[in-house]
Design an enzyme around this catalytic site. Structure first.
Site, short mmCIF file in Angstrom:
data_model
loop_
_atom_site.label_atom_id
_atom_site.label_comp_id
_atom_site.label_asym_id
_atom_site.label_seq_id
_atom_site.Cartn_x
_atom_site.Cartn_y
_atom_site.Cartn_z
N HIS A 201 -66.94 1.74 73.25
CA HIS A 201 -66.44 0.62 72.44
C HIS A 201 -67.55 0.10 71.54
CE1 HIS A 201 -68.63 -1.36 75.68
NE2 HIS A 201 -68.74 -2.43 74.89
N ASP A 203 -69.05 -3.73 70.08
CA ASP A 203 -68.95 -5.15 70.43
C ASP A 203 -68.43 -5.93 69.22
OD1 ASP A 203 -69.97 -4.55 72.90
OD2 ASP A 203 -72.03 -5.12 72.41
N HIS A 258 -70.92 2.43 71.99
CA HIS A 258 -71.70 2.71 73.20
C HIS A 258 -70.81 2.73 74.43
CE1 HIS A 258 -71.53 -1.63 72.54
NE2 HIS A 258 -71.73 -1.81 73.82
N ARG A 268 -76.47 0.07 89.02
CA ARG A 268 -77.01 -0.47 87.78
C ARG A 268 -76.54 -1.90 87.62
NH1 ARG A 268 -78.44 0.89 82.24
NH2 ARG A 268 -77.30 -0.49 80.82
C1 GA4 Z 1 -66.58 -5.80 74.51
C2 GA4 Z 1 -67.76 -6.79 74.44
C3 GA4 Z 1 -67.69 -7.90 75.48
O1 GA4 Z 1 -68.02 -7.38 76.77
C4 GA4 Z 1 -66.27 -8.52 75.55
C5 GA4 Z 1 -65.30 -7.42 75.95
C6 GA4 Z 1 -63.82 -7.80 76.15
C7 GA4 Z 1 -63.48 -8.03 77.63
O2 GA4 Z 1 -64.08 -7.44 78.51
O3 GA4 Z 1 -62.51 -8.78 77.87
C8 GA4 Z 1 -62.99 -6.65 75.51
C9 GA4 Z 1 -64.02 -5.75 74.74
C10 GA4 Z 1 -65.27 -6.61 74.67
C11 GA4 Z 1 -63.52 -5.33 73.34
C12 GA4 Z 1 -61.99 -5.05 73.24
C13 GA4 Z 1 -61.15 -5.89 74.20
C14 GA4 Z 1 -61.90 -7.16 74.57
C15 GA4 Z 1 -62.15 -5.78 76.46
C16 GA4 Z 1 -61.14 -5.16 75.53
C17 GA4 Z 1 -60.40 -4.09 75.83
C18 GA4 Z 1 -66.25 -9.75 76.44
C19 GA4 Z 1 -65.78 -8.78 74.15
O4 GA4 Z 1 -65.87 -9.81 73.55
O5 GA4 Z 1 -65.16 -7.65 73.66
#
Ligand code: GA4
Length: 325
Positions: A201, A203, A258, A268
């Site tokens: 994914h 960020d 990443h 980890r």
């Molecule tokens: C990725 C980055 C952060 O960890 C996060 C994640 C969020 C979650 O875990 O709820 C998301 C992910 C993240 C991106 C797409 C969506 C939202 C899970 C998911 C499938 C907290 C964020 O802001 O986006």
């Protein structure tokens, strides 16, 4: 393409040998924050990789290791005691399920807001200590994030040094803190998927600052699509460019894809600060970056983008939806 497996890699993935090519890279940019060339190296790294490692960051090692050991204590509690502070919607303890659309990983985690008051009184055996360590850690990390964002602005020759950092300093800043625990995973993998700790994914925020214990697992995707393993370094921080920063630089900086693979032998623990803007902030390319060029993106606010991300799966190309044709 020749893939060189270092000894550490072959040990780590001895059970899968050739099914998942992995390269340990020495190409990941390293930025020494105490050196005058830091701003130039940061800009170069954000353009080429959207990723770099920071040394001489000024965060005291005790601040890091005390929080880490408290977090390990939390994750070693029985599941029912951790689930008291779940599910993680919007904040709290989560296990295996990531987001709201069916993503699964070999990970358990704590998702916390950096601004809202949490009912931390339920977190672990010594919640007061946990709260205090978290607050110390988060303020040190935000300070480093702002320092890096100011160097970025300077490196980009933007007059207003705090264009990016002011978004994190804002009282309304929608920043998130995450602690991920990936238990050692010695199961014989049935497929590549069973090694996934946290699926690929990007960020969504502006910038992410990650620190982990001395266990490998983090991989980044290069622009040519190759995945490389990031050698672990518990004393350093790893910085990711997020989607919002890619937009604000009109695509000049690259939001890095990443993922995390689980380790066969060691668990980890990573702690990540996601620096985000206030909800009503317009995410749009900075005029000084555009120099007469058109924006590559449709206009949106952080809240619009964030709401959109909740409806996506981890691997989806979220920014694609906001590109101008
Ligand atoms: C990725 C980055 C952060 O960890 C996060 C994640 C969020 C979650 O875990 O709820 C998301 C992910 C993240 C991106 C797409 C969506 C939202 C899970 C998911 C499938 C907290 C964020 O802001 O986006």
């Amino acid at each position: 393409k020749v893939v060189v497996l270092s000894k550490a890699t072959t040990e780590q993935y001895s059970n899968i040998k050739n099914c998942m090519p992995t390269t340990f890279s020495s190409t990941i940019p390293i930025v020494d924050l105490s050196k005058p060339d830091a701003k130039t190296l940061i800009v170069k790294a954000c353009e080429e990789f959207g990723f770099f490692k920071v040394i001489n960051h000024g965060v005291p090692m005790e601040v890091i290791s005390e929080l880490e050991s408290e977090a390990f204590k939390f994750f070693s509690l029985p599941l029912n005691e951790k689930e008291i502070v779940g599910p993680p919607n919007p904040f709290g303890y989560g296990n295996k399920k990531i987001g709201r659309n069916g993503d699964i990983g070999c990970v358990e985690y704590l998702l916390l807001s950096t601004s809202q008051e949490h009912n931390l009184s339920l977190y672990g055996k010594n919640p007061e200590k946990f709260r205090c360590l978290l607050n110390n850690y988060m303020s040190s990390i935000r300070k480093m994030a702002c320092e890096i964002l100011e160097l970025m602005a300077e490196g980009l020759k933007i007059q207003q040094k705090d264009v990016f950092s002011k978004l994190l300093m804002d009282k309304q800043s929608d920043s998130v803190f995450r602690v991920n625990h990936y238990p050692a995973n010695s199961k014989i993998p049935v497929n590549d998927q069973s090694l996934i700790g946290f699926g690929e994914h990007t960020d969504p925020q502006i910038i992410s600052l990650l620190r982990s214990n001395n266990t490998s697992g983090l991989q980044i995707c290069l622009k040519d699509g190759d995945w490389i393993s990031v050698p672990h370094d518990q004393k350093s921080f790893f910085i990711n460019v997020g989607d919002s920063l890619q937009v604000m630089t009109n695509g000049r900086f690259h939001s890095v894809k990443h993922r995390v693979l689980t380790n066969e032998f060691k668990s980890r623990l990573s702690m990540i600060y996601f620096g985000g803007p206030p909800l009503d902030e317009k995410i749009t390319p900075l005029p000084s970056i555009m120099k007469g060029k058109e924006s590559l993106y449709k206009e949106f606010t952080w809240s619009e983008y964030k709401n959109f991300t909740y409806g996506t799966k981890l691997a989806d190309n979220r920014l694609g939806h906001f590109e101008r044709n």
